[in-house]
Design a protein around this motif. Structure first.
Motif, PDB file in Angstrom:
ATOM      1  N   PHE A   1      -5.085  12.241  -6.261  1.00 22.80           N
ATOM      2  CA  PHE A   1      -3.660  11.852  -6.387  1.00 22.80           C
ATOM      3  C   PHE A   1      -3.820  11.110  -7.884  1.00 22.80           C
ATOM      4  CE2 PHE A   1      -1.090   7.872  -6.157  1.00 22.80           C
ATOM      5  CZ  PHE A   1       0.179   8.709  -6.060  1.00 22.80           C
TER       6      PHE A   1
ATOM      7  N   PRO B   1      -2.534   0.729  -9.123  1.00 24.12           N
ATOM      8  CA  PRO B   1      -2.297  -0.115  -7.762  1.00 24.12           C
ATOM      9  C   PRO B   1      -2.791   0.668  -6.489  1.00 24.12           C
ATOM     10  CG  PRO B   1      -0.403  -0.152  -9.185  1.00 24.12           C
ATOM     11  CD  PRO B   1      -1.282   0.798  -9.886  1.00 24.12           C
ATOM     12  N   ALA B   2      -2.600   2.119  -6.688  1.00 24.68           N
ATOM     13  CA  ALA B   2      -3.024   2.942  -5.318  1.00 24.68           C
ATOM     14  C   ALA B   2      -4.512   2.970  -5.225  1.00 24.68           C
ATOM     15  CB  ALA B   2      -2.604   4.470  -5.445  1.00 24.68           C
TER      16      ALA B   2
ATOM     17  N   ARG C   1       0.907  -1.214   0.090  1.00 22.42           N
ATOM     18  CA  ARG C   1      -0.180  -0.056   0.101  1.00 22.42           C
ATOM     19  C   ARG C   1       0.890   1.348   0.011  1.00 22.42           C
ATOM     20  NH1 ARG C   1      -5.265  -0.090   2.028  1.00 22.42           N
ATOM     21  NH2 ARG C   1      -4.856   1.378   3.633  1.00 22.42           N
ATOM     22  N   LEU C   2       1.918   1.141   0.888  1.00 18.63           N
ATOM     23  CA  LEU C   2       2.962   2.235   0.794  1.00 18.63           C
ATOM     24  C   LEU C   2       3.452   2.526  -0.444  1.00 18.63           C
ATOM     25  CD1 LEU C   2       3.951   4.321   2.888  1.00 18.63           C
ATOM     26  CD2 LEU C   2       5.791   2.786   3.089  1.00 18.63           C
TER      27      LEU C   2
ATOM     28  N   ALA D   1       2.531   1.752  -3.489  1.00 19.13           N
ATOM     29  CA  ALA D   1       1.445   2.145  -4.451  1.00 19.13           C
ATOM     30  C   ALA D   1       1.117   3.390  -4.327  1.00 19.13           C
ATOM     31  CB  ALA D   1      -0.127   1.371  -4.231  1.00 19.13           C
ATOM     32  N   LEU D   2       1.608   4.217  -3.162  1.00 23.38           N
ATOM     33  CA  LEU D   2       1.412   5.627  -3.177  1.00 23.38           C
ATOM     34  C   LEU D   2       2.669   6.378  -3.506  1.00 23.38           C
ATOM     35  CD1 LEU D   2      -0.745   6.183   0.136  1.00 23.38           C
ATOM     36  CD2 LEU D   2      -1.490   6.610  -2.415  1.00 23.38           C
TER      37      LEU D   2
ATOM     38  N   ALA E   1      -0.382  11.851  -1.889  1.00 26.59           N
ATOM     39  CA  ALA E   1      -0.164  10.773  -1.360  1.00 26.59           C
ATOM     40  C   ALA E   1      -0.191  10.573   0.080  1.00 26.59           C
ATOM     41  CB  ALA E   1       1.105  10.109  -2.100  1.00 26.59           C
TER      42      ALA E   1
ATOM     43  N   LEU F   1      -5.560  -0.626  -4.126  1.00 19.08           N
ATOM     44  CA  LEU F   1      -5.177  -0.906  -2.747  1.00 19.08           C
ATOM     45  C   LEU F   1      -5.773   0.018  -1.436  1.00 19.08           C
ATOM     46  CD1 LEU F   1      -1.560  -2.189  -3.182  1.00 19.08           C
ATOM     47  CD2 LEU F   1      -3.450  -3.551  -2.281  1.00 19.08           C
ATOM     48  N   HIS F   2      -6.146   1.311  -1.891  1.00 19.23           N
ATOM     49  CA  HIS F   2      -6.389   2.333  -0.943  1.00 19.23           C
ATOM     50  C   HIS F   2      -7.970   2.665  -1.095  1.00 19.23           C
ATOM     51  CE1 HIS F   2      -2.611   3.303   0.895  1.00 19.23           C
ATOM     52  NE2 HIS F   2      -2.090   2.877  -0.498  1.00 19.23           N
TER      53      HIS F   2
ATOM     54  N   LEU G   1       0.428   3.559 -13.137  1.00 15.35           N
ATOM     55  CA  LEU G   1       0.937   4.178 -12.329  1.00 15.35           C
ATOM     56  C   LEU G   1      -0.044   4.574 -10.906  1.00 15.35           C
ATOM     57  CD1 LEU G   1       3.119   6.962 -13.777  1.00 15.35           C
ATOM     58  CD2 LEU G   1       3.991   4.978 -12.511  1.00 15.35           C
TER      59      LEU G   1
END
Lengths: 186, 379
Positions: free
Chosen positions: B102, B136-137, A6-7, A9-10, B80, B140-141, B133
């Motif tokens: 983001f 995934p964020a 998760r980290l 991904a950011l 982020a 997952l978030h 890019l």
């Protein structure tokens, strides 16, 4: 594990963008500057948003091959007096300024066939004329122009005022457009 | 005021007595929020934001590129950090808004990069870059429908842009573009499989939106791709050549069915419609030989799209997925509207198209009303 993912991904996208900028800057550091004469493409509709498509007005030399194919072609740039010459990359001949059309994202149009020579006017039916040979391919680049200067550049190209594309040629053969400006007088 | 009117009506109809009306009034007053005051404040914030954007835009040419790139990286890093911090504090909507910002900043950053370094190229490259890019964020978030919508739309827009960038329909399905083209065709089915991954999606909101992915693509296809597919000439020999394009869509469809069989999250009949609908609409123009630009080919494309949407709507209504039913019917109505313009050519065909399409729309509205009244509640 999932916490790290998760980290990542950011952080990943931000780092990737920073690395991309670094890579471009490194690539441009050793690039030589070229001033290539250009002409407008379509006198009625040149500006696409803030992007201008210009035809590279260089002199082609030698059998450049099928530059319209997917793989593009390789050209060698040479400055001869005020003209820029793009010649075919032939084995055994030095090519200090190599340009890859595909890597440079140049648009390549097939050459326009040259006008056929008229057949004999008299003496029975004329034999069918052989197909005229295709002319040299034409190359175009797309350049982002600042809003404040877009109309002036557009008008200059419409009026046929000599204009050059200032671009940098990287060692990998990529021609990176920088700006359009009036050609130096004389 | 509306509540007062309703209460008076219900008391007059004998549904509630005066004491109950008083309790409802007190309850609603306790829950009342200063909506209008918030609206004024939000308008102010929006105005400030837009004003700042315009100020930057007006001076865009005079801002040096390093400042633009550096400023953008700072904004992306701040967004982020906001996602991470708001997520830790359990501020769901703040985290979600920051995540959406983001993803937008990553897309804008790639566009800025292209502008500064004069990178010309097809739009799909930008969209695929942004998907790789920020995908995934978002995955997952993401906690709500907003992240799911952003991810699905980005993936589908990238796939669509890639497919329409094929230089010539005759080039479709040729190596080395075969695999990416097949992958793009499979985008809705891959999204569907992703939404069904056990434990892969942290929140039902995202999963729900991902499952709706095929419908969005169906909408896009209905408007753009499907007519284009039917407008090109596909000879019988081409149909055999184009079959390898199914190399990714078919396994993706099988994966979605398999995942749902192991751990059922979508009613099987609905899943069958969601898998088969987009597959049919996308693949039919490739494998059914037809001459270019004929009325029957256009009508066949339209009919297939409507049948696929109708099947999904029917299965969604049966399963009680009312939101999906509404979406499918709305897309069908939009597709019918678009058909008016497709049939343009002469006054007679336009008139025929508008009368036929209008009658279908009226029938659709009646059917919609019936199902909405009778259907069970949404899950």
């Amino acid at each position: 594990m999932i916490r790290w993912l998760r980290l990542l991904a950011l952080l990943g996208p931000v780092v990737a963008l920073a690395l991309l900028v670094g890579w471009r800057e490194t690539e441009l550091r050793g690039a030589a500057e070229w001033r290539i004469p250009v002409t407008g493409v379509d006198p009625l509709d040149q500006l696409r948003g803030r992007h201008l498509t210009v035809q590279l007005d260089w002199r082609l030399e030698g059998p450049v091959g099928d530059c319209t194919a997917d793989g593009g072609c390789t050209l060698c740039l040479e400055q001869r007096a005020a003209a820029v010459v793009a010649r075919a990359d032939t084995p055994g001949r030095a090519c200090p300024a190599r340009l890859e059309t595909r890597r440079s994202r140049l648009t390549v149009w097939p050459g326009v066939p040259e006008a056929a020579t008229p057949g004999p006017a008299e003496g029975g039916p004329a034999a069918p004329a052989p197909a005229p040979p295709p002319g040299p391919p034409r190359f175009a680049a797309t350049v982002f122009v600042p809003e404040a200067r877009a109309d002036a550049i557009d008008a200059a190209l419409r009026d046929g005022q000599p204009t050059v594309l200032v671009a940098r040629l990287t060692r990998s053969g990529r021609l990176v457009a920088d700006r359009l400006e009036p050609a130096p007088r004389g | 005021m509306a509540l007062e009117r309703d209460l008076a009506r219900w008391v007059a109809a004998g549904l509630i007595d005066g004491a109950t009306a008083g309790r409802i009034r007190a309850h609603e007053q306790a829950l009342a929020r200063p909506v209008w005051r918030w609206a004024v404040a939000a308008t102010g914030v929006l105005s400030v934001g837009l004003g700042l954007l315009l100020l930057v835009a007006a001076n865009w040419g005079s801002i040096p590129p390093p400042l633009k790139l550096g400023g953008h990286l700072l904004l992306a890093a701040t967004a982020a950090a906001a996602v991470a911090l708001a997520g830790q504090r359990g501020q769901r909507w703040t985290a979600e808004a920051a995540l959406f910002l983001f993803a937008c900043l990553i897309l804008a950053g790639l566009a800025l990069h292209a502008q500064v370094y004069q990178l010309a190229g097809p739009s799909w490259e930008l969209l695929v870059g942004a998907l790789l890019l920020s995908g995934p964020a978002l995955l997952l978030h993401g906690r709500t429908a907003l992240a799911g919508a952003a991810l699905a739309l980005l993936a589908l827009a990238a796939a669509f842009a890639f497919l329409v960038a094929t230089p010539d329909p005759g080039m479709l399905g040729q190596w080395p573009r075969l695999l990416p083209e097949s992958l793009a065709l499979a985008a809705p089915l891959l999204l569907l499989a992703l939404g069904l991954l056990p434990g892969g999606i942290p929140d039902a909101g995202v999963a729900r939106l991902l499952r709706a992915g095929p419908l969005w693509l169906l909408g896009l296809v209905a408007f753009f791709l499907a007519p284009v597919g039917w407008l090109t000439d596909v000879a019988p020999a081409d149909t055999v050549r184009l079959v390898p394009l199914l190399i990714v869509p078919l396994p993706a469809a099988a994966l979605a069915l398999l995942l749902n069989r192991r751990r059922p999250r979508v009613p099987p009949r609905l899943l069958a419609a969601l898998v088969a609908g987009p597959l049919t609409v996308l693949v039919a123009p490739l494998i059914v030989a037809h001459p270019a630009d004929t009325l029957w080919a256009r009508l066949l494309g339209l009919a297939l799209t409507l049948v696929a949407l109708g099947w999904i709507a029917h299965a969604a209504a049966d399963a009680g997925w009312r939101w999906l039913f509404n979406l499918a019917v709305a897309l069908a109505a939009l597709r019918l509207l678009a058909a008016y313009f497709e049939l343009f050519g002469s006054l007679a065909t336009t008139g025929f198209g508008m009368v036929g399409g209008g009658l279908l729309l009226i029938a659709l509205a009646f059917g919609w009303r019936r199902v909405t009244r009778a259907g069970p509640a949404a899950p």
